[in-house]
Design an enzyme around this catalytic site. Structure first.
Site, PDB file in Angstrom:
ATOM      1  N   HIS A  72     -12.246 -17.430  18.096  1.00 52.04           N
ATOM      2  CA  HIS A  72     -12.225 -18.795  18.634  1.00 52.04           C
ATOM      3  C   HIS A  72     -13.372 -18.990  19.618  1.00 52.04           C
ATOM      4  O   HIS A  72     -13.735 -18.075  20.348  1.00 52.04           O
ATOM      5  CB  HIS A  72     -10.910 -19.059  19.368  1.00 52.04           C
ATOM      6  CG  HIS A  72      -9.746 -19.277  18.447  1.00 52.04           C
ATOM      7  ND1 HIS A  72      -8.558 -19.794  18.871  1.00 52.04           N
ATOM      8  CD2 HIS A  72      -9.610 -19.059  17.117  1.00 52.04           C
ATOM      9  CE1 HIS A  72      -7.731 -19.880  17.842  1.00 52.04           C
ATOM     10  NE2 HIS A  72      -8.336 -19.431  16.773  1.00 52.04           N
ATOM     11  N   TYR A 200      -3.448 -26.265  25.387  1.00 47.41           N
ATOM     12  CA  TYR A 200      -2.669 -26.175  26.630  1.00 47.41           C
ATOM     13  C   TYR A 200      -2.350 -27.604  27.037  1.00 47.41           C
ATOM     14  O   TYR A 200      -3.273 -28.390  27.268  1.00 47.41           O
ATOM     15  CB  TYR A 200      -3.496 -25.522  27.742  1.00 47.41           C
ATOM     16  CG  TYR A 200      -3.658 -24.031  27.591  1.00 47.41           C
ATOM     17  CD1 TYR A 200      -4.557 -23.483  26.687  1.00 47.41           C
ATOM     18  CD2 TYR A 200      -2.925 -23.157  28.392  1.00 47.41           C
ATOM     19  CE1 TYR A 200      -4.706 -22.111  26.559  1.00 47.41           C
ATOM     20  CE2 TYR A 200      -3.066 -21.780  28.284  1.00 47.41           C
ATOM     21  CZ  TYR A 200      -3.959 -21.261  27.363  1.00 47.41           C
ATOM     22  OH  TYR A 200      -4.097 -19.903  27.249  1.00 47.41           O
ATOM     23  N   PRO A 291       1.864 -15.400  31.739  1.00 46.38           N
ATOM     24  CA  PRO A 291       1.049 -15.353  30.525  1.00 46.38           C
ATOM     25  C   PRO A 291       0.064 -16.516  30.337  1.00 46.38           C
ATOM     26  O   PRO A 291      -0.735 -16.496  29.401  1.00 46.38           O
ATOM     27  CB  PRO A 291       2.083 -15.338  29.390  1.00 46.38           C
ATOM     28  CG  PRO A 291       3.350 -15.831  29.996  1.00 46.38           C
ATOM     29  CD  PRO A 291       3.298 -15.532  31.453  1.00 46.38           C
ATOM     30  N   LYS A 295      -3.911 -12.752  30.206  1.00 47.71           N
ATOM     31  CA  LYS A 295      -4.664 -11.642  30.799  1.00 47.71           C
ATOM     32  C   LYS A 295      -3.965 -10.279  30.744  1.00 47.71           C
ATOM     33  O   LYS A 295      -4.615  -9.248  30.928  1.00 47.71           O
ATOM     34  CB  LYS A 295      -4.971 -11.962  32.277  1.00 47.71           C
ATOM     35  CG  LYS A 295      -5.997 -13.052  32.462  1.00 47.71           C
ATOM     36  CD  LYS A 295      -7.388 -12.559  32.110  1.00 47.71           C
ATOM     37  CE  LYS A 295      -8.374 -13.679  31.913  1.00 47.71           C
ATOM     38  NZ  LYS A 295      -8.907 -13.808  30.577  1.00 47.71           N
ATOM     39  N   TYR A 382     -11.574 -17.193  31.362  1.00 48.11           N
ATOM     40  CA  TYR A 382     -10.703 -17.176  30.183  1.00 48.11           C
ATOM     41  C   TYR A 382     -11.211 -16.165  29.145  1.00 48.11           C
ATOM     42  O   TYR A 382     -10.444 -15.366  28.601  1.00 48.11           O
ATOM     43  CB  TYR A 382     -10.635 -18.585  29.578  1.00 48.11           C
ATOM     44  CG  TYR A 382      -9.495 -18.746  28.621  1.00 48.11           C
ATOM     45  CD1 TYR A 382      -8.207 -19.011  29.072  1.00 48.11           C
ATOM     46  CD2 TYR A 382      -9.691 -18.602  27.252  1.00 48.11           C
ATOM     47  CE1 TYR A 382      -7.144 -19.133  28.201  1.00 48.11           C
ATOM     48  CE2 TYR A 382      -8.637 -18.726  26.365  1.00 48.11           C
ATOM     49  CZ  TYR A 382      -7.368 -19.001  26.836  1.00 48.11           C
ATOM     50  OH  TYR A 382      -6.319 -19.119  25.971  1.00 48.11           O
TER      51      TYR A 382
HETATM   52  C1  LIG Z   1       5.607 -13.573  25.454  1.00 46.73           C
HETATM   53  C2  LIG Z   1       4.417 -12.829  25.995  1.00 46.73           C
HETATM   54  C3  LIG Z   1       3.137 -13.303  25.717  1.00 46.73           C
HETATM   55  C4  LIG Z   1       2.024 -12.643  26.203  1.00 46.73           C
HETATM   56  N1  LIG Z   1       0.767 -13.126  25.904  1.00 46.73           N
HETATM   57  C5  LIG Z   1      -0.330 -12.445  26.302  1.00 46.73           C
HETATM   58  C6  LIG Z   1      -1.666 -12.825  25.861  1.00 46.73           C
HETATM   59  O1  LIG Z   1      -1.857 -13.788  25.103  1.00 46.73           O
HETATM   60  N2  LIG Z   1      -2.718 -12.072  26.280  1.00 46.73           N
HETATM   61  C7  LIG Z   1      -2.543 -10.978  27.085  1.00 46.73           C
HETATM   62  O2  LIG Z   1      -3.544 -10.324  27.442  1.00 46.73           O
HETATM   63  N3  LIG Z   1      -1.305 -10.568  27.489  1.00 46.73           N
HETATM   64  C8  LIG Z   1      -0.194 -11.255  27.118  1.00 46.73           C
HETATM   65  N4  LIG Z   1       1.068 -10.800  27.455  1.00 46.73           N
HETATM   66  C9  LIG Z   1       1.195  -9.596  28.271  1.00 46.73           C
HETATM   67  C10 LIG Z   1       1.054  -8.317  27.430  1.00 46.73           C
HETATM   68  O3  LIG Z   1       1.960  -8.345  26.346  1.00 46.73           O
HETATM   69  C11 LIG Z   1       1.289  -7.094  28.318  1.00 46.73           C
HETATM   70  O4  LIG Z   1       0.472  -7.216  29.454  1.00 46.73           O
HETATM   71  C12 LIG Z   1       1.003  -5.786  27.577  1.00 46.73           C
HETATM   72  O5  LIG Z   1       2.067  -5.473  26.713  1.00 46.73           O
HETATM   73  C13 LIG Z   1       0.781  -4.619  28.551  1.00 46.73           C
HETATM   74  O6  LIG Z   1       0.648  -3.412  27.840  1.00 46.73           O
HETATM   75  P1  LIG Z   1       1.197  -2.049  28.452  1.00 46.73           P
HETATM   76  O7  LIG Z   1       0.864  -1.006  27.447  1.00 46.73           O
HETATM   77  O8  LIG Z   1       0.725  -1.910  29.846  1.00 46.73           O
HETATM   78  O9  LIG Z   1       2.760  -2.245  28.572  1.00 46.73           O
HETATM   79  P2  LIG Z   1       3.850  -2.392  27.430  1.00 46.73           P
HETATM   80  O10 LIG Z   1       3.290  -3.107  26.260  1.00 46.73           O
HETATM   81  O11 LIG Z   1       5.066  -2.955  28.081  1.00 46.73           O
HETATM   82  O12 LIG Z   1       4.118  -0.904  26.964  1.00 46.73           O
HETATM   83  C14 LIG Z   1       4.915  -0.008  27.729  1.00 46.73           C
HETATM   84  C15 LIG Z   1       5.578   0.968  26.785  1.00 46.73           C
HETATM   85  O13 LIG Z   1       6.331   1.916  27.532  1.00 46.73           O
HETATM   86  C16 LIG Z   1       7.606   2.086  26.950  1.00 46.73           C
HETATM   87  N5  LIG Z   1       8.510   2.545  27.995  1.00 46.73           N
HETATM   88  C17 LIG Z   1       9.105   1.819  28.973  1.00 46.73           C
HETATM   89  N6  LIG Z   1       9.873   2.592  29.749  1.00 46.73           N
HETATM   90  C18 LIG Z   1       9.775   3.840  29.257  1.00 46.73           C
HETATM   91  C19 LIG Z   1      10.342   5.080  29.639  1.00 46.73           C
HETATM   92  N7  LIG Z   1      11.169   5.186  30.671  1.00 46.73           N
HETATM   93  N8  LIG Z   1      10.036   6.168  28.906  1.00 46.73           N
HETATM   94  C20 LIG Z   1       9.188   6.098  27.856  1.00 46.73           C
HETATM   95  N9  LIG Z   1       8.615   4.940  27.452  1.00 46.73           N
HETATM   96  C21 LIG Z   1       8.902   3.823  28.150  1.00 46.73           C
HETATM   97  C22 LIG Z   1       7.931   0.713  26.380  1.00 46.73           C
HETATM   98  O14 LIG Z   1       8.907   0.777  25.354  1.00 46.73           O
HETATM   99  C23 LIG Z   1       6.582   0.276  25.868  1.00 46.73           C
HETATM  100  O15 LIG Z   1       6.353   0.694  24.542  1.00 46.73           O
HETATM  101  C24 LIG Z   1       2.202 -11.459  26.995  1.00 46.73           C
HETATM  102  C25 LIG Z   1       3.484 -10.972  27.257  1.00 46.73           C
HETATM  103  C26 LIG Z   1       4.579 -11.630  26.779  1.00 46.73           C
HETATM  104  C27 LIG Z   1       5.966 -11.071  27.068  1.00 46.73           C
END
Ligand SMILES: Cc1cc2nc3c(=O)[nH]c(=O)nc-3n(C[C@H](O)[C@H](O)[C@H](O)COP(=O)(O)OP(=O)(O)OC[C@H]3O[C@@H](n4cnc5c(N)ncnc54)[C@H](O)[C@@H]3O)c2cc1C
Length: 392
Positions: A72, A200, A291, A295, A382
């Site tokens: 995009h 948006y 969200p 980011k 953005y």
């Molecule tokens: C509806 C929604 C829309 C979003 N839209 C955007 C977007 O458009 N752009 C963007 O950049 N971000 C967006 N985000 C945010 C993004 O999804 C998160 O920031 C991202 O998932 C972070 O990745 P992570 O690996 O740090 O954490 P997570 O993806 O949460 O991964 C953590 C992992 O650890 C595991 N875990 C948890 N506790 C334990 C434990 N005790 N032992 C072992 N494993 C464990 C979990 O199961 C998970 O698999 C959005 C979030 C949501 C909910």
């Protein structure tokens, strides 16, 4: 068991770290409390900054994203019944990529399995010990058996509800937090998107966001109450509300079967520092953004690039990057925190908003869409500021 880096969490952060370390010949073990199927099907983010897409591409996991992702070059802001385009690429020379987080996760798991790197799914009761010693350890239960993994370093990539942060002794971390008085009701629908770009929309009845995951899947969000009762939202009510709040922004809004719906709370959170002894927190384990600015996933990828580079340097005998890990991440984290808060404040209805507040929001939106300087500032945030050289 012994490994070099123990990684808790197989979300984008943990899996990318394992992948980047593997490419540098550093061993790791990933522990995840959910099943492989669950993490591969968990629908969340979908908007990748150019820097994020570049990291995936450069590290050899971008092939499917290049084929199936949607590039995009702008977004639409809609308010007061009119539509305004922020021409991101024209203003910044950068673009954004629409590619589901669950697809990134699938690609990273496939890369991990292809090189034979261990991922232990469905572990429970993860506990950390010896974080300030030379050889910390992770223990966990897998299939009824208690396992213990000794490591040189531990990466806490276990998201906002993870356990790693809790093993840092009291008094070390400072927590910065803001709750918002609303949430997002998100849907995924089998309906071809009718707009080429995200919309948006600020509306009297609340904010709406129209986005997509593929040429046949629409993703949309409606501002709602934090304790919104999903049962009160029939498909009909969701589509009707989207039609109203998008104000004709997706004129021929195609309706389709809603295959997923959920309520996402809105929260800003940062813990400082993001490290203690030999434990390093990354991604949602260390910070959360609402969200609106898209980011969260992108910040997680940046943290991991900084951490992987610092670990590689440490194994070559240079520990200073590791010592400065938190400081190097937090500059970008706070920029994203501000941008996400700013976007959220500009576009949502707050309880108790009075006409003065409403005029302020509209004045800000008119400035952002009417001034090239203001539009450029929004566009560069953005699309994601370029990674600083040391953050690559
Ligand atoms: C509806 C929604 C829309 C979003 N839209 C955007 C977007 O458009 N752009 C963007 O950049 N971000 C967006 N985000 C945010 C993004 O999804 C998160 O920031 C991202 O998932 C972070 O990745 P992570 O690996 O740090 O954490 P997570 O993806 O949460 O991964 C953590 C992992 O650890 C595991 N875990 C948890 N506790 C334990 C434990 N005790 N032992 C072992 N494993 C464990 C979990 O199961 C998970 O698999 C959005 C979030 C949501 C909910």
């Amino acid at each position: 068991m012994r490994t070099q880096v123990g990684i808790v969490g197989a979300g984008p952060a943990g899996l990318l770290l394992a992948h980047l370390l593997e490419r540098e010949g550093i061993e790791s073990v990933v522990l995840e409390d959910r099943s492989r199927r669950y993490v591969e099907e968990r629908v969340r983010a979908g908007l990748l900054e150019q820097g994020t897409a570049d990291v995936l591409e450069r590290s050899g996991v971008g092939e499917r994203m290049r084929r199936e992702g949607l590039v995009h070059h702008g977004i639409e802001l809609r308010f007061d019944g009119a539509s305004h385009r922020i021409a991101i690429t024209d203003l910044t020379g950068r673009s954004i990529m629409i590619y589901g987080q669950q697809e990134v996760v699938k690609d990273l798991i496939a890369a991990r399995l292809a090189c034979g790197g261990p991922i232990l799914f469905e572990v429970s009761d993860v506990a950390l010990e010896g974080l300030d010693a030379r050889s910390p350890a992770i223990s966990a239960t897998q299939a009824g058996t208690r396992i213990r993994i000794e490591c040189d370093y531990i990466a806490g990539c276990d998201g906002t509800h993870g356990v790693c942060r809790g093993f840092i002794p009291g008094g070390v971390l400072t927590h910065f937090e803001r709750e918002y008085p609303f949430a997002w009701l998100g849907i995924l629908a089998k309906a071809p998107p009718v707009s080429h770009e995200l919309i948006y929309s600020r509306h009297q009845r609340g904010f709406a966001l129209y986005t997509m995951r593929s040429p046949s899947l629409t993703r949309a969000y409606l501002q709602c109450k934090p304790d919104e009762d999903l049962a009160a939202w029939s498909d009909r009510r969701i589509w009707d509300e989207l039609h109203v709040r998008l104000q004709g922004g997706a004129k021929r809004l195609e309706e389709g079967e809603i295959v997923l719906r959920g309520v996402t709370p809105m929260r800003s959170y940062v813990c400082e520092p993001m490290q203690y002894g030999r434990l390093f927190l990354a991604g949602d384990a260390a910070h959360i953004v609402p969200p609106t600015g898209a980011k969260g996933l992108n910040l997680a990828v940046h943290d991991i690039c900084v951490l992987a580079q610092a670990l590689v340097a440490a194994y070559r005998g240079e520990r200073s990057l590791l010592e400065r890990y938190s400081e190097r991440c937090l500059r970008r984290v706070w920029r994203a925190e501000h941008f996400s808060w700013w976007m959220t404040s500009m576009l949502h209805r707050f309880d108790g908003d009075d006409p003065f507040q409403e005029r302020l929001q509209l004045a800000q939106l008119e400035y952002v869409t009417g001034s090239r300087a203001a539009a450029t500032s929004m566009a560069e945030n953005y699309a994601g500021l370029p990674y600083e050289e040391h953050g690559r």
